[in-house]
Structure formats: C-alpha cells, structure tokens
Design a protein around this motif. Structure first.
Motif, PDB file in Angstrom:
ATOM      1  N   PRO A 250     -25.506  -7.059 -71.974  1.00  0.00           N
ATOM      2  CA  PRO A 250     -25.302  -8.488 -71.717  1.00  0.00           C
ATOM      3  C   PRO A 250     -23.861  -8.885 -71.427  1.00  0.00           C
ATOM      4  CG  PRO A 250     -25.700  -8.096 -74.053  1.00  0.00           C
ATOM      5  CD  PRO A 250     -25.942  -6.803 -73.362  1.00  0.00           C
ATOM      6  N   PHE A 251     -22.871  -8.124 -71.912  1.00  0.00           N
ATOM      7  CA  PHE A 251     -21.479  -8.555 -71.779  1.00  0.00           C
ATOM      8  C   PHE A 251     -20.589  -7.577 -71.019  1.00  0.00           C
ATOM      9  CE2 PHE A 251     -23.053 -10.567 -75.708  1.00  0.00           C
ATOM     10  CZ  PHE A 251     -22.831 -11.896 -75.375  1.00  0.00           C
ATOM     11  N   GLY A 252     -21.065  -6.376 -70.763  1.00  0.00           N
ATOM     12  CA  GLY A 252     -20.248  -5.412 -70.040  1.00  0.00           C
ATOM     13  C   GLY A 252     -19.536  -4.447 -70.968  1.00  0.00           C
ATOM     14  N   LYS A 253     -19.068  -3.336 -70.382  1.00  0.00           N
ATOM     15  CA  LYS A 253     -18.485  -2.259 -71.173  1.00  0.00           C
ATOM     16  C   LYS A 253     -17.179  -2.669 -71.852  1.00  0.00           C
ATOM     17  CE  LYS A 253     -20.453   1.388 -68.259  1.00  0.00           C
ATOM     18  NZ  LYS A 253     -20.159   2.529 -67.363  1.00  0.00           N
ATOM     19  N   LEU A 254     -16.319  -3.404 -71.140  1.00  0.00           N
ATOM     20  CA  LEU A 254     -15.018  -3.762 -71.691  1.00  0.00           C
ATOM     21  C   LEU A 254     -15.175  -4.670 -72.903  1.00  0.00           C
ATOM     22  CD1 LEU A 254     -11.956  -3.692 -71.572  1.00  0.00           C
ATOM     23  CD2 LEU A 254     -12.037  -5.595 -69.936  1.00  0.00           C
ATOM     24  N   THR A 255     -15.980  -5.725 -72.762  1.00  0.00           N
ATOM     25  CA  THR A 255     -16.195  -6.646 -73.876  1.00  0.00           C
ATOM     26  C   THR A 255     -16.891  -5.945 -75.027  1.00  0.00           C
ATOM     27  OG1 THR A 255     -16.347  -8.512 -72.353  1.00  0.00           O
ATOM     28  CG2 THR A 255     -17.258  -8.833 -74.553  1.00  0.00           C
ATOM     29  N   ALA A 256     -17.861  -5.092 -74.713  1.00  0.00           N
ATOM     30  CA  ALA A 256     -18.565  -4.351 -75.762  1.00  0.00           C
ATOM     31  C   ALA A 256     -17.618  -3.438 -76.519  1.00  0.00           C
ATOM     32  CB  ALA A 256     -19.709  -3.557 -75.156  1.00  0.00           C
ATOM     33  N   GLY A 257     -16.724  -2.768 -75.791  1.00  0.00           N
ATOM     34  CA  GLY A 257     -15.767  -1.888 -76.449  1.00  0.00           C
ATOM     35  C   GLY A 257     -14.792  -2.641 -77.334  1.00  0.00           C
ATOM     36  N   LEU A 258     -14.277  -3.765 -76.824  1.00  0.00           N
ATOM     37  CA  LEU A 258     -13.351  -4.571 -77.628  1.00  0.00           C
ATOM     38  C   LEU A 258     -14.035  -5.116 -78.873  1.00  0.00           C
ATOM     39  CD1 LEU A 258     -11.453  -6.562 -74.839  1.00  0.00           C
ATOM     40  CD2 LEU A 258     -10.525  -4.768 -76.315  1.00  0.00           C
ATOM     41  N   GLY A 259     -15.240  -5.651 -78.698  1.00  0.00           N
ATOM     42  CA  GLY A 259     -15.957  -6.213 -79.838  1.00  0.00           C
ATOM     43  C   GLY A 259     -16.297  -5.165 -80.873  1.00  0.00           C
ATOM     44  N   ALA A 260     -16.817  -4.022 -80.433  1.00  0.00           N
ATOM     45  CA  ALA A 260     -17.192  -2.962 -81.372  1.00  0.00           C
ATOM     46  C   ALA A 260     -15.971  -2.400 -82.083  1.00  0.00           C
ATOM     47  CB  ALA A 260     -17.930  -1.856 -80.625  1.00  0.00           C
ATOM     48  N   GLY A 261     -14.880  -2.226 -81.348  1.00  0.00           N
ATOM     49  CA  GLY A 261     -13.669  -1.706 -81.965  1.00  0.00           C
ATOM     50  C   GLY A 261     -13.080  -2.658 -82.994  1.00  0.00           C
ATOM     51  N   LEU A 262     -13.035  -3.933 -82.667  1.00  0.00           N
ATOM     52  CA  LEU A 262     -12.460  -4.915 -83.594  1.00  0.00           C
ATOM     53  C   LEU A 262     -13.319  -5.092 -84.840  1.00  0.00           C
ATOM     54  CD1 LEU A 262     -11.193  -7.647 -81.087  1.00  0.00           C
ATOM     55  CD2 LEU A 262      -9.802  -6.100 -82.480  1.00  0.00           C
ATOM     56  N   VAL A 263     -14.626  -5.174 -84.661  1.00  0.00           N
ATOM     57  CA  VAL A 263     -15.518  -5.371 -85.814  1.00  0.00           C
ATOM     58  C   VAL A 263     -15.483  -4.163 -86.738  1.00  0.00           C
ATOM     59  CG1 VAL A 263     -17.922  -5.631 -86.530  1.00  0.00           C
ATOM     60  CG2 VAL A 263     -17.021  -7.016 -84.665  1.00  0.00           C
ATOM     61  N   SER A 264     -15.551  -2.959 -86.181  1.00  0.00           N
ATOM     62  CA  SER A 264     -15.516  -1.760 -87.027  1.00  0.00           C
ATOM     63  C   SER A 264     -14.182  -1.639 -87.760  1.00  0.00           C
ATOM     64  CB  SER A 264     -15.775  -0.507 -86.180  1.00  0.00           C
ATOM     65  OG  SER A 264     -14.737  -0.304 -85.242  1.00  0.00           O
ATOM     66  N   THR A 265     -13.080  -2.013 -87.104  1.00  0.00           N
ATOM     67  CA  THR A 265     -11.770  -1.967 -87.755  1.00  0.00           C
ATOM     68  C   THR A 265     -11.659  -3.022 -88.844  1.00  0.00           C
ATOM     69  OG1 THR A 265     -10.744  -1.149 -85.715  1.00  0.00           O
ATOM     70  CG2 THR A 265      -9.286  -2.128 -87.357  1.00  0.00           C
ATOM     71  N   ALA A 266     -12.183  -4.214 -88.581  1.00  0.00           N
ATOM     72  CA  ALA A 266     -12.129  -5.281 -89.584  1.00  0.00           C
ATOM     73  C   ALA A 266     -12.940  -4.914 -90.829  1.00  0.00           C
ATOM     74  CB  ALA A 266     -12.645  -6.584 -88.978  1.00  0.00           C
ATOM     75  N   LEU A 267     -14.137  -4.373 -90.643  1.00  0.00           N
ATOM     76  CA  LEU A 267     -14.946  -3.953 -91.789  1.00  0.00           C
ATOM     77  C   LEU A 267     -14.258  -2.825 -92.558  1.00  0.00           C
ATOM     78  CD1 LEU A 267     -18.578  -4.011 -90.326  1.00  0.00           C
ATOM     79  CD2 LEU A 267     -17.587  -5.562 -92.015  1.00  0.00           C
ATOM     80  N   PHE A 268     -13.654  -1.909 -91.837  1.00  0.00           N
ATOM     81  CA  PHE A 268     -12.913  -0.806 -92.457  1.00  0.00           C
ATOM     82  C   PHE A 268     -11.789  -1.343 -93.335  1.00  0.00           C
ATOM     83  CE2 PHE A 268      -9.296   2.213 -91.985  1.00  0.00           C
ATOM     84  CZ  PHE A 268      -9.834   3.309 -92.638  1.00  0.00           C
ATOM     85  N   LEU A 269     -11.082  -2.342 -92.851  1.00  0.00           N
ATOM     86  CA  LEU A 269      -9.981  -2.931 -93.609  1.00  0.00           C
ATOM     87  C   LEU A 269     -10.497  -3.724 -94.805  1.00  0.00           C
ATOM     88  CD1 LEU A 269      -6.945  -3.459 -93.815  1.00  0.00           C
ATOM     89  CD2 LEU A 269      -7.239  -5.379 -92.239  1.00  0.00           C
ATOM     90  N   ILE A 270     -11.576  -4.479 -94.614  1.00  0.00           N
ATOM     91  CA  ILE A 270     -12.133  -5.286 -95.703  1.00  0.00           C
ATOM     92  C   ILE A 270     -12.611  -4.411 -96.852  1.00  0.00           C
ATOM     93  CG2 ILE A 270     -14.061  -6.796 -96.327  1.00  0.00           C
ATOM     94  CD1 ILE A 270     -13.794  -8.037 -93.524  1.00  0.00           C
ATOM     95  N   VAL A 271     -13.278  -3.313 -96.535  1.00  0.00           N
ATOM     96  CA  VAL A 271     -13.787  -2.420 -97.578  1.00  0.00           C
ATOM     97  C   VAL A 271     -12.644  -1.857 -98.424  1.00  0.00           C
ATOM     98  CG1 VAL A 271     -14.858  -0.154 -97.932  1.00  0.00           C
ATOM     99  CG2 VAL A 271     -15.943  -1.819 -96.432  1.00  0.00           C
ATOM    100  N   HIS A 272     -11.503  -1.608 -97.805  1.00  0.00           N
ATOM    101  CA  HIS A 272     -10.384  -1.045 -98.555  1.00  0.00           C
ATOM    102  C   HIS A 272      -9.676  -2.093 -99.417  1.00  0.00           C
ATOM    103  CE1 HIS A 272     -10.911   2.409 -95.883  1.00  0.00           C
ATOM    104  NE2 HIS A 272     -10.177   3.086 -96.727  1.00  0.00           N
ATOM    105  N   THR A 273     -10.043  -3.349 -99.281  1.00  0.00           N
ATOM    106  CA  THR A 273      -9.471  -4.382-100.144  1.00  0.00           C
ATOM    107  C   THR A 273     -10.396  -4.734-101.302  1.00  0.00           C
ATOM    108  OG1 THR A 273     -10.425  -6.204 -98.844  1.00  0.00           O
ATOM    109  CG2 THR A 273      -8.271  -5.366 -98.153  1.00  0.00           C
ATOM    110  N   VAL A 274     -11.563  -4.100-101.372  1.00  0.00           N
ATOM    111  CA  VAL A 274     -12.532  -4.440-102.423  1.00  0.00           C
ATOM    112  C   VAL A 274     -11.977  -4.106-103.800  1.00  0.00           C
ATOM    113  CG1 VAL A 274     -14.796  -3.865-103.369  1.00  0.00           C
ATOM    114  CG2 VAL A 274     -14.528  -4.208-100.925  1.00  0.00           C
TER     115      VAL A 274
END
Length: 277
Positions: free
Chosen positions: A199-223
């Motif tokens: 629905p959004f294209g490869k570039l947007t999909a890559g940016l979104g997936a990369g940012l979300v996975s990085t944000a979750l990774f960072l949040i888990v380390h602050t638990v």
C-alpha cells in the motif's frame, strides 16, 4: 471404361486444412512478462513479497506485540515484588521468553526466503559495525560529560561471582543478541515491512519498519529502569544499524553478529577495567 473423375482441385483445397490443423496443434510459446519475472524473483528475496512472507503480516505482528507486552508486564512484577538476587535475571528471562515464543511461532508458519541465509561478508559486517558502534558509544558518553572510562564489574575478594559468566556474560553476549535480533529485526521488521510494502511502497515500508523496530528495541531496554541520554542514543544507533543492515542485505545474521560484537566489546572492556585498570 468407367473411371471416377479426378478432381484436380482437391489437393489444393485440403492442403490449407491440414496446415491449419498442424498449426492449431502446435504448442504456444509463452513469453514471460515483467510481472511474471518479478513474481519469480520474489521467491528469492522476502523483500519482494511472495508466499513465504504472506503469513508474516498483520496477524504475526499483532501476536508478537501482545506477547512482548505480557513479557514486559510479568518482568516488571517479578523485578519489583520478588526480593531475591535472582529477581532481575528471572525478569529478563521472562522477557526473552515472551520474545522467543512469537519467533518460534512465526518460523513454524513460514520462513521468509533469504532471511536465514548466511554470507561470509556478514562476519565482516558484524565485526566492523559492532566495533564502530562501541567507539560511537564511547564518543557519545564523553560528549555528554559521563566520561569514557572503562566499565567495571563487582568482585568479591578479587574474584567475579561464580555465576557471573552465565547470568551476565553468556546471557548478554550470546542469548540476548540472538533473541532480540530475531524478534525485533526478523519478526517485527519483516512483518511490518511486508504489511506496508504494497500500500505504501518499499521506501516508506522500510522507514516505518526500521523506526518501529528500533523504537520497540529502545523501549524494552528502559523497562528495568531509566537509562541515561547517552545510553539511549547508543542503543538507538545499534537498533537503527541492525535494522538498516537487514533491510539492505535481506539477511538476519549480520545484525545478530553486530549485536554480539557490540555486547562482547563491553564485557571485554569491563574485564580490562576490573582487573587491569
């Protein structure tokens, strides 16, 4: 003499029919279209879609987030209500288990083509990027005013605790990188990229997936508690680098090795700071 008349036009009239019959019976040669070639290429790389990533979309992403939430909640309860030296390690183990369950479930449903491939260059990626990220962490720590001194570990009578190699070193250098990379950079990133690509294209999909996975990774380390600003920047850099590596190569092992080297260098510096420094 009775002879049947010979129709000289008969062969000329029947020849086209015979030729037409042969032409009709000949198999048609299909010329592959660009779309067909794309579908065929998609079978060699999960980033191009295909049946191997079709099960790794919204449902896998939802179950992974649900399992992570349960693990974070249980880990918090254990670490805050259980007065035991094993409370922190147990809470971390529960969190790892909550990541491991959706990883196993996802790979039992399907294996995204190319994701588990290993190339010798992945070793080079892991070594160079892992060391570079550790140097970057030291620079950020120095710039923030926290200093870039060698880390140290708690010792008793000049010796590390007997279980230190299991509860600290092995778990952080081996278990954590494998579990976390397969959860954040395999399941979360691949599932989200696959859901967003069409629905959004490869570039947007890559940016979104990369940012979300990085944000979750960072949040888990602050638990386990608040972390300093320089530690947050360093963790975000690790997450973003590993996500970018998976998106660019299509393989997970380079990211796993980057994480292993990054953590291993910390323990190597810690041993130097503890027994030499």
């Amino acid at each position: 003499m009775d002879e049947q008349p010979i129709d000289v036009m008969a062969p000329a009239e029947t020849a086209p029919a015979a030729t037409s019959s042969v032409a009709t019976a000949a198999p048609a040669v299909a010329v592959p279209t660009s779309r067909a070639r794309t579908r065929r290429a998609g079978r060699t790389d999960w980033r191009l879609g295909g049946r191997t990533v079709r099960p790794w979309r919204e449902l896998t992403l939802a179950w992974a987030c649900f399992s992570l939430g349960v693990g974070v909640l249980l880990g918090f309860v254990i670490s805050t209500s259980w007065a035991s030296p094993w409370a922190s390690f147990t809470a971390t183990a529960v969190l790892w288990l909550s990541m491991l369950v959706p990883v196993v479930w996802a790979f039992r449903r399907s294996r995204p083509v190319g994701l588990l491939k290993f190339r010798p260059i992945d070793l080079l990626y892991g070594l160079m990027l892992g060391v570079a990220l550790r140097i970057f962490q030291g620079v950020v720590s120095e710039m923030s005013g926290a200093g870039a001194d060698f880390p140290t570990f708690t010792t008793f009578d000049g010796q590390l605790p007997a279980m230190w190699w299991l509860t600290d070193a092995a778990s952080s250098v081996v278990i954590a990188p494998v579990v976390e990379e397969f959860f954040f950079r395999a399941v979360i990133l691949v599932a989200l990229y696959s859901a967003l690509r069409r629905p959004f294209g490869k570039l947007t999909a890559g940016l979104g997936a990369g940012l979300v996975s990085t944000a979750l990774f960072l949040i888990v380390h602050t638990v386990a508690g608040s972390i300093s600003a320089d530690a947050a920047v360093s963790l975000a850099a690790v997450g973003a680098t590993c996500a970018l590596l998976v998106l660019l190569t299509g393989r997970i092992w380079g990211a796993v090795l980057v994480h292993i080297v990054f953590n291993a260098t910390y323990f190597a510096l810690g041993l130097v700071g503890t027994f030499v420094g």
